[in-house]
Design an enzyme around this catalytic site. Structure first.
Site: not given
Ligand code: AMP
Ligand code: TRP
Length: 352
Positions: A121, A213, A216
């Site tokens: 980041k 991956k 967002k």
């Molecule tokens: P974030 O989008 O980074 O705020 O992540 C929120 C939750 O979603 C966390 O527990 C991440 O580990 C999970 N997460 C985010 N992106 C992925 C992805 N591409 N695949 C699986 N889990 C995800």
């Protein structure tokens, strides 16, 4: 299970959270939130919207409140039951910030500097990196440790942060500050949590690059399917998703990350085993497979989208859920904070 430093809950305690930034997507759902729904039945679950984490990168104050409410509504739409789980907003429980400070003062700087997510980041941010971004994992540790969580369900990308929370609890708080009982045994102050990372769905990859991956923060919206994307958008994104020239879908081929990812998504969304999905699609061309996948995605998201609209049309009820959640969360959190304050030797504040 570790001995509970606070009053032991009857069922294992689970805590998790998602940031109210951007739109939640299939990765968030399949990697995190969908697993919460199953856990709430036989675990004591706490799910928070981590708004304090959302301001570790530049944010829009005009959107924060609305995004926080929308994220809470999505939790509920995904099937989190407010009668079973405690749903709340992180910043509504001030103990998160307070414990974060106490933990900051015992956490070595170099533990934070080596966090992969920080490095990634910070690189994206360029020159304007806040101290909060570096401190992000300590706040996350505070979130978890405040609730004596036994398990923390997250996607694989959060494993390093979980390890950090464990190390802070064990090495930096319990090992240094635990009081002793009559026989000289240390009484742990904080519970050391375990990660709960489910293999299937743990990592959903981008639609435009199977080696990255789904995220967002990817500037290309076509790389992800948002949980609230209308059916025609889902169909279009899947139609345009990256493919390869090979016929037949398969798992595990090192040169075919897109086939692996989309077949995995199909299995999860159509609720079948990976083996069944792989047999069904082994001889299928992309042209046949993609509409099948799009259909499965639209169908799987339909009930979530319907329930989301119901909750969004009734914001007072969402506020109600969050108000009750705050009350319950704050009472658990203040006990833990008090334990840590005492162990660190603070002068108790005068009772009112
Ligand atoms: P974030 O989008 O980074 O705020 O992540 C929120 C939750 O979603 C966390 O527990 C991440 O580990 C999970 N997460 C985010 N992106 C992925 C992805 N591409 N695949 C699986 N889990 C995800
Ligand atoms: N860092 C997590 C993520 O990006 C969000 C988060 C903050 C979290 N605090 C937490 C997850 C506590 C689990 C437990 O996904």
């Amino acid at each position: 299970m570790n001995p509970a430093p606070g009053a032991p809950p009857a069922r294992p305690r689970v805590l998790s959270g998602v940031q109210p930034t951007g739109q939640l997507h299939l990765g968030n759902w399949l990697g995190a939130i969908r697993n919460w729904v199953e856990l709430q039945q036989d675990h004591d679950t706490f799910f928070c919207v981590v708004d304090l984490h959302a301001i570790t990168v530049p944010h829009d104050p005009a959107r924060l409140a609305e995004d926080t409410l929308a994220t809470a509504a999505l939790y509920l739409a995904c099937g989190i039951d407010p009668n079973q789980a405690t749903v709340f907003v992180q910043s509504h429980v001030s103990a998160h910030s307070e414990l974060c400070w106490l933990l900051n003062c015992v956490t070595p700087l170099n533990w934070l500097e080596r966090m992969i997510q920080f490095k990634e980041k910070a690189l994206k941010q360029g020159s304007d990196v806040s101290a909060g971004l570096l401190d992000y994992p300590v706040l996350m540790a505070a979130d978890i440790l405040l609730y004596d969580a036994d398990q923390v369900p997250v996607g694989e990308d959060q494993k390093q942060h979980l390890e950090l929370a464990r190390d802070i609890a064990q090495q930096r708080i319990n090992a240094r500050f635990a009081p002793r009982d009559a026989s000289g045994e240390p009484i742990p102050i904080l519970k050391v949590p375990s990660p709960l990372i489910l293999k299937e769905g743990a990592r959903v990859m981008s639609l435009t690059d199977g080696r990255n991956k789904m995220s967002k923060s990817d500037p290309n919206e076509a790389s992800r399917i948002a949980l609230l994307d209308p059916p025609e958008v889902i169909v279009r994104k899947i139609k345009r998703a990256k493919t390869d020239p090979v016929m037949g879908l398969e798992f595990g081929h090192p040169e075919r990350p897109e086939a692996d990812n989309l077949l995995g998504l199909y299995a999860l969304l159509s609720q079948q085993s990976r083996e069944a999905a792989s047999n069904e699609c082994a001889a299928m061309g992309w042209g046949t497979f993609k509409p099948l996948l799009a259909d499965a995605a639209v169908e799987a998201l339909k009930p979530v989208q319907t329930r989301y609209r119901e909750w969004r049309n009734d914001p007072a009820s969402v506020r109600d859920v969050l108000g009750k959640g705050q009350e319950k969360a704050a009472s658990v959190a203040s006990d833990t904070l008090e334990r840590v304050r005492n162990a660190l030797g603070f002068l108790p504040s005068r009772p009112d």
